[in-house]
Write an enzyme that holds these catalytic residues in place. Sequence first.
Site, PDB file in Angstrom:
ATOM      1  CG  ASP A  78      -0.950   0.118  15.866  1.00 27.93           C
ATOM      2  OD1 ASP A  78      -0.550  -0.350  14.779  1.00 27.93           O
ATOM      3  OD2 ASP A  78      -2.090  -0.096  16.314  1.00 27.93           O
TER       4      ASP A  78
ATOM      5  CD1 TRP B  34      -5.033  -0.027  13.565  1.00 27.52           C
ATOM      6  CD2 TRP B  34      -7.099   0.824  13.537  1.00 27.52           C
ATOM      7  NE1 TRP B  34      -5.626  -0.373  14.745  1.00 27.52           N
ATOM      8  CE2 TRP B  34      -6.907   0.128  14.766  1.00 27.52           C
ATOM      9  CE3 TRP B  34      -8.314   1.454  13.303  1.00 27.52           C
ATOM     10  CZ2 TRP B  34      -7.891   0.039  15.738  1.00 27.52           C
ATOM     11  CZ3 TRP B  34      -9.299   1.359  14.281  1.00 27.52           C
ATOM     12  CH2 TRP B  34      -9.094   0.664  15.477  1.00 27.52           C
TER      13      TRP B  34
ATOM     14  CD  GLN C  11      -2.942  -0.894   2.386  1.00 26.23           C
ATOM     15  OE1 GLN C  11      -3.867  -0.095   2.324  1.00 26.23           O
ATOM     16  NE2 GLN C  11      -2.721  -1.631   3.463  1.00 26.23           N
TER      17      GLN C  11
ATOM     18  CB  ALA D 128       6.900  -4.915   6.229  1.00 27.93           C
TER      19      ALA D 128
ATOM     20  CE  LYS E 201       7.246  -3.214  10.814  1.00 29.57           C
ATOM     21  NZ  LYS E 201       7.848  -2.974   9.474  1.00 29.57           N
TER      22      LYS E 201
ATOM     23  CE1 TYR F  56       3.824  -6.434  10.794  1.00 26.92           C
ATOM     24  CE2 TYR F  56       2.363  -5.511  12.463  1.00 26.92           C
ATOM     25  CZ  TYR F  56       3.084  -5.376  11.287  1.00 26.92           C
ATOM     26  OH  TYR F  56       3.065  -4.178  10.617  1.00 26.92           O
TER      27      TYR F  56
END
Length: 299
Positions: free
Chosen positions: A104, A152, A13, A62, A131, A127
């Site tokens: 987050d 999000w 994205q 990622a 990260k 995950y």
Amino acid sequence: MTVRILQFGATGQLAQELLAQAQDFDVEITALSRAEADFADLQQIVRVLKGAQADLVIIAAAHTAVDLAESEPELAFRVNAEAPAAIAAALGARGAALVHISTDYVFDGDKGGPYLETDAAHPLNVYGASKLAGEQGVLAACPRALVLRASWVVSSHGKNFVKTMLRLAREGAPIKVVDDQFGRPTAARDLARFILSQAERLAKAPAGDAVFGLHHFANAGEVSWKGFAEGVFDLAQGAEAPPVQAIATADRPAPATRPARGTLDTGKLERTFGVTPRPWREAVAEIVAELKAQERSAT
């Protein structure tokens, strides 16, 4: 100054939005696909990096399949931690500036309020742990690295919450969404435009400049997933929006545990860069309009 950007990632994205928005900025982006730079092959990554001419490197690749990461932790850590750390080490103090994207999900969501960059991280899933390890490796190896935590993430590309909700509405099935997880949506386009708007500043800034280090980026406004879904339907269908049934996280078990309230505070970013992210509804309205335009053109 035209900033030469080397971008790891071409189909995600953020990667697609960086390429799409680049025309509005004085930048030249070379985007590397997985075939050209596979994060599972650290030696290949370093070879590619050493052969490139860049003022700024952006890691927009990622392992983002949160539930799948639970069953393949080795791959998740290779892609999300080891590869970014290898890139940072190859750049070191003398190479190009670096932008790395985190999440987050490094937080457990138990704070009771929005998270600052100085709050202790405590991921609940593989995950998030991978990260967090990536953040730490990047910041330790490259003094000219900006790590941006986002939450999000949505866009008109790929798979994301907005597209899933609109698909469910088209199918006419009952829509049930958790109402006990809270956060701040992030439009990939807004994140991309922020990065590109700061490209020259980052490329020129010396180690120790306030632009480097950890910063949070998310669109303004905290909301639950159910509230987010209702906002999407309101923007897309208005009075004809389908009802959304609230359910608890416990009613929809998943392999990976999610934070109940991973809301990011963006005050540091606003002070450092003089940029205030716009409300999420405004950003999502653009995504909905774009998706509806694509539907019309397809028919």
